[in-house]
Scaffold this active site. Structure first.
Site, PDB file in Angstrom:
ATOM      1  N   SER A 157      -2.679  10.180  11.285  1.00 16.78           N
ATOM      2  CA  SER A 157      -2.319   8.772  11.479  1.00 16.78           C
ATOM      3  C   SER A 157      -1.703   8.218  10.208  1.00 16.78           C
ATOM      4  O   SER A 157      -2.335   8.223   9.139  1.00 16.78           O
ATOM      5  CB  SER A 157      -3.560   7.955  11.838  1.00 16.78           C
ATOM      6  N   HIS A 197       0.925  10.313  14.326  1.00 20.30           N
ATOM      7  CA  HIS A 197       0.328   9.200  15.065  1.00 20.30           C
ATOM      8  C   HIS A 197       0.723   7.884  14.383  1.00 20.30           C
ATOM      9  O   HIS A 197       0.438   7.669  13.203  1.00 20.30           O
ATOM     10  CB  HIS A 197      -1.188   9.376  15.074  1.00 20.30           C
ATOM     11  N   ASP A 225       0.332   3.907  14.434  1.00 17.45           N
ATOM     12  CA  ASP A 225      -0.478   2.792  14.927  1.00 17.45           C
ATOM     13  C   ASP A 225       0.297   1.486  14.851  1.00 17.45           C
ATOM     14  O   ASP A 225       0.569   0.985  13.757  1.00 17.45           O
ATOM     15  CB  ASP A 225      -1.765   2.677  14.106  1.00 17.45           C
ATOM     16  N   MET A 279       0.256  -2.392  15.490  1.00 17.82           N
ATOM     17  CA  MET A 279      -0.730  -3.485  15.652  1.00 17.82           C
ATOM     18  C   MET A 279      -0.021  -4.822  15.521  1.00 17.82           C
ATOM     19  O   MET A 279       0.832  -4.985  14.632  1.00 17.82           O
ATOM     20  CB  MET A 279      -1.813  -3.378  14.585  1.00 17.82           C
ATOM     21  N   HIS A 286       0.753   4.678  19.191  1.00 20.52           N
ATOM     22  CA  HIS A 286      -0.460   4.051  19.738  1.00 20.52           C
ATOM     23  C   HIS A 286      -0.285   2.543  19.623  1.00 20.52           C
ATOM     24  O   HIS A 286      -0.381   1.976  18.534  1.00 20.52           O
ATOM     25  CB  HIS A 286      -1.668   4.557  18.928  1.00 20.52           C
ATOM     26  N   MET A 312      -1.388  -0.973  19.829  1.00 21.90           N
ATOM     27  CA  MET A 312      -2.525  -1.899  19.888  1.00 21.90           C
ATOM     28  C   MET A 312      -1.936  -3.305  19.886  1.00 21.90           C
ATOM     29  O   MET A 312      -2.011  -4.047  18.894  1.00 21.90           O
ATOM     30  CB  MET A 312      -3.461  -1.647  18.700  1.00 21.90           C
ATOM     31  N   MET A 338     -10.967   5.753  22.243  1.00 16.71           N
ATOM     32  CA  MET A 338     -11.178   5.251  20.883  1.00 16.71           C
ATOM     33  C   MET A 338     -12.621   5.536  20.466  1.00 16.71           C
ATOM     34  O   MET A 338     -13.570   5.206  21.187  1.00 16.71           O
ATOM     35  CB  MET A 338     -10.937   3.732  20.815  1.00 16.71           C
ATOM     36  N   GLY A 393      -8.150  -1.170  15.126  1.00 15.42           N
ATOM     37  CA  GLY A 393      -7.713  -2.199  14.179  1.00 15.42           C
ATOM     38  C   GLY A 393      -7.592  -1.703  12.756  1.00 15.42           C
ATOM     39  O   GLY A 393      -6.746  -2.178  12.007  1.00 15.42           O
ATOM     40  N   PHE A 394      -8.440  -0.739  12.384  1.00 12.46           N
ATOM     41  CA  PHE A 394      -8.457  -0.302  10.987  1.00 12.46           C
ATOM     42  C   PHE A 394      -8.741   1.190  10.868  1.00 12.46           C
ATOM     43  O   PHE A 394      -9.465   1.743  11.707  1.00 12.46           O
ATOM     44  CB  PHE A 394      -9.540  -1.079  10.206  1.00 12.46           C
ATOM     45  N   GLY A 395      -8.192   1.795   9.816  1.00 15.26           N
ATOM     46  CA  GLY A 395      -8.521   3.177   9.498  1.00 15.26           C
ATOM     47  C   GLY A 395      -9.807   3.216   8.682  1.00 15.26           C
ATOM     48  O   GLY A 395     -10.307   2.184   8.241  1.00 15.26           O
ATOM     49  N   GLY A 396     -10.342   4.415   8.514  1.00 10.02           N
ATOM     50  CA  GLY A 396     -11.474   4.608   7.605  1.00 10.02           C
ATOM     51  C   GLY A 396     -12.819   4.132   8.114  1.00 10.02           C
ATOM     52  O   GLY A 396     -13.758   4.003   7.331  1.00 10.02           O
ATOM     53  N   ASP A 400      -9.599   9.159  18.723  1.00 11.12           N
ATOM     54  CA  ASP A 400      -8.986   8.460  17.599  1.00 11.12           C
ATOM     55  C   ASP A 400     -10.014   7.535  16.956  1.00 11.12           C
ATOM     56  O   ASP A 400     -10.529   6.624  17.608  1.00 11.12           O
ATOM     57  CB  ASP A 400      -7.778   7.658  18.121  1.00 11.12           C
ATOM     58  N   GLY A 401     -10.265   7.796  15.665  1.00 11.63           N
ATOM     59  CA  GLY A 401     -11.174   6.937  14.897  1.00 11.63           C
ATOM     60  C   GLY A 401     -12.324   7.722  14.314  1.00 11.63           C
ATOM     61  O   GLY A 401     -13.152   8.253  15.059  1.00 11.63           O
ATOM     62  N   GLY A 402     -12.348   7.834  12.981  1.00  8.78           N
ATOM     63  CA  GLY A 402     -13.461   8.515  12.315  1.00  8.78           C
ATOM     64  C   GLY A 402     -13.502  10.014  12.541  1.00  8.78           C
ATOM     65  O   GLY A 402     -14.547  10.640  12.352  1.00  8.78           O
ATOM     66  N   GLY A 420      -6.720   9.996  10.281  1.00  2.01           N
ATOM     67  CA  GLY A 420      -5.978   9.252   9.271  1.00  2.01           C
ATOM     68  C   GLY A 420      -6.521   9.517   7.888  1.00  2.01           C
ATOM     69  O   GLY A 420      -5.981  10.329   7.132  1.00  2.01           O
ATOM     70  N   SER A 421      -7.625   8.848   7.550  1.00  2.00           N
ATOM     71  CA  SER A 421      -8.180   8.982   6.200  1.00  2.00           C
ATOM     72  C   SER A 421      -8.607  10.417   5.901  1.00  2.00           C
ATOM     73  O   SER A 421      -8.487  10.872   4.761  1.00  2.00           O
ATOM     74  CB  SER A 421      -9.350   8.009   6.014  1.00  2.00           C
TER      75      SER A 421
HETATM   76  O1  5SP Z   1      -5.909   3.502  15.926  1.00  2.00           O
HETATM   77  C1  5SP Z   1      -6.518   3.610  14.885  1.00  2.00           C
HETATM   78  C2  5SP Z   1      -7.327   2.487  14.331  1.00  2.00           C
HETATM   79  O2  5SP Z   1      -7.244   1.420  15.199  1.00  2.00           O
HETATM   80  C3  5SP Z   1      -6.519   4.917  14.222  1.00  2.00           C
HETATM   81  O3  5SP Z   1      -5.410   5.706  14.586  1.00  2.00           O
HETATM   82  C4  5SP Z   1      -6.833   4.999  12.759  1.00  2.00           C
HETATM   83  O4  5SP Z   1      -5.685   5.012  11.955  1.00  2.00           O
HETATM   84  C5  5SP Z   1      -7.604   6.247  12.489  1.00  2.00           C
HETATM   85  O5  5SP Z   1      -7.951   6.297  11.145  1.00  2.00           O
HETATM   86  P1  5SP Z   1      -9.221   7.129  10.656  1.00  2.00           P
HETATM   87  O6  5SP Z   1     -10.425   6.568  11.355  1.00  2.00           O
HETATM   88  O7  5SP Z   1      -8.952   8.563  11.063  1.00  2.00           O
HETATM   89  O8  5SP Z   1      -9.230   6.929   9.188  1.00  2.00           O
HETATM   90 FE   FE2 Z   2      -4.543   5.074  16.538  1.00  2.00          FE
END
Ligand code: 5SP
Ligand code: FE2
Length: 228
Positions: free
Chosen positions: A8, A31, A33, A35, A64, A66, A135, A140-143, A173-175, A195-196
Site C-alpha cells: 500500500s 495498492h 488508497d 480517501m 481502493h 474509500m 478490512m 482511514g489510516f495505515g499502521g 487489508d489492514g495490519g 503498507g507499513s
Molecule cells: O486501506 C487502508 C487503510 O484504510 C490500507 O490499505 C492501509 O494502507 C494499510 O496499511 P497497513 O495497515 O498495512 O500499515
Molecule cells: Fe487499502
C-alpha cells in the site's frame, strides 16, 4: 492461485511515488488508497495522480476507493489506468450496476466491507465481483493493529466462495504483517495488502517476497486450499 502481495502506497513517500513503486518491483499489484475525507476521516489522492502513477510503473494498480459516491467516481479510475477498482459496499448506491460498469470498462471489479459490515447480505452479489476485500482495520489510516475478530468473517467468506464455485479473489487489508499474514492465509485470504509492514523495512522488495513465501506456506497447510 498463488498468494499475492499488494504493497500500500499509503505508507510510501507521496513526493516520490514513481521511485516508491520501483522499490517494490516484483509485487503483484500496487495498492492505492483513495480517501475523500468524507467516507473516512483522511484525504489522500485522486484520479490525476492515479493516471500519472499508472504511466510511471508496470505494476498494475489496485485502487481502493474509500470515498462517498463511488457510483460516480469508480469508472474514472478505470479510465485513469487502474487494473482493479474496489468500492465500499457501505458507500455504493447500486453495487451490481457499478461492478458491471467497472468490468465493462476493462478492470477487475471488487467490493470492500468495513469491519462491522457482514458478508451474508452480499452472498448473491459475489458472482458479479472479481474480488472481495475484507478490512482488517477500520479504514482511514495505515499502521493500525490487525483486528483478529475479522478472522471468522474471512473464513465464512471463503466458504461462500467455495460453495458457489467462484474463482474470485479474497483480499485482506489492514495490519497485515509477518505476525498476522499466516492467520489470514489459513482463514482463506489469497490477496494481502501490506503498507507499513513493507515500506517500513530496509528492503521493501525483499519483504514482499518474504511475505508471499510465508502466505504460501500457510495456505498449503490450510483446509480451504486442499485441492486448489
Ligand atoms: O486501506 C487502508 C487503510 O484504510 C490500507 O490499505 C492501509 O494502507 C494499510 O496499511 P497497513 O495497515 O498495512 O500499515
Ligand atoms: Fe487499502
Amino acid at each position: 492461485m498463488a498468494a499475492q502481495i499488494n504493497p500500500s502506497i499509503l505508507s510510501a513517500d507521496f513526493a516520490r511515488l514513481a521511485d516508491e513503486a520501483e522499490a517494490v518491483k516484483g509485487a503483484d499489484w500496487l495498492h492505492v488508497d483513495v480517501m475523500d475525507n468524507h467516507f473516512v476521516p483522511n484525504l489522500t489522492l485522486g484520479v490525476p495522480i492515479v493516471e500519472s502513477l499508472s504511466r510511471a510503473t508496470d505494476t498494475p494498480l489496485d485502487c481502493h476507493l474509500m470515498i462517498e459516491d463511488p457510483d460516480r467516481w469508480a469508472p474514472q479510475y478505470v479510465e485513469a489506468g487502474a487494473g482493479s477498482v474496489t468500492f465500499h459496499a457501505e458507500a455504493a448506491a447500486a453495487p451490481v450496476r457499478l461492478a458491471r460498469e467497472i468490468r465493462a470498462k476493462g478492470a477487475r471489479a471488487s467490493m470492500a466491507l468495513k469491519p462491522a459490515t457482514p458478508i451474508e447480505p452480499y452472498e448473491d452479489l459475489l458472482p458479479e465481483l472479481d474480488m472481495l476485500l475484507i478490512m482488517t482495520v477500520e479504514p482511514g489510516f495505515g499502521g493500525q493493529a490487525f483486528l483478529d475478530i475479522m478472522l471468522p468473517k474471512i473464513r465464512r467468506t471463503r466458504e461462500l466462495i467455495s460453495r458457489h464455485g467462484l474463482q474470485m479473489w479474497l483480499q485482506v487489508d489492514g495490519g497485515v504483517s509477518a505476525e498476522t499474514i499466516e492467520r489470514c492465509a489459513e482463514a482463506g485470504a489469497d490477496v494481502f495488502v501490506a503498507g507499513s509492514a513493507v515500506y517500513g523495512t530496509e528492503d521493501p522488495a525483499a519483504t514482499v517476497r518474504a511475505l508471499r513465501a510465508q502466505a504460501e506456506r500457510a495456505t498449503a497447510g490450510a483446509a480451504w486450499a486442499c485441492g486448489h
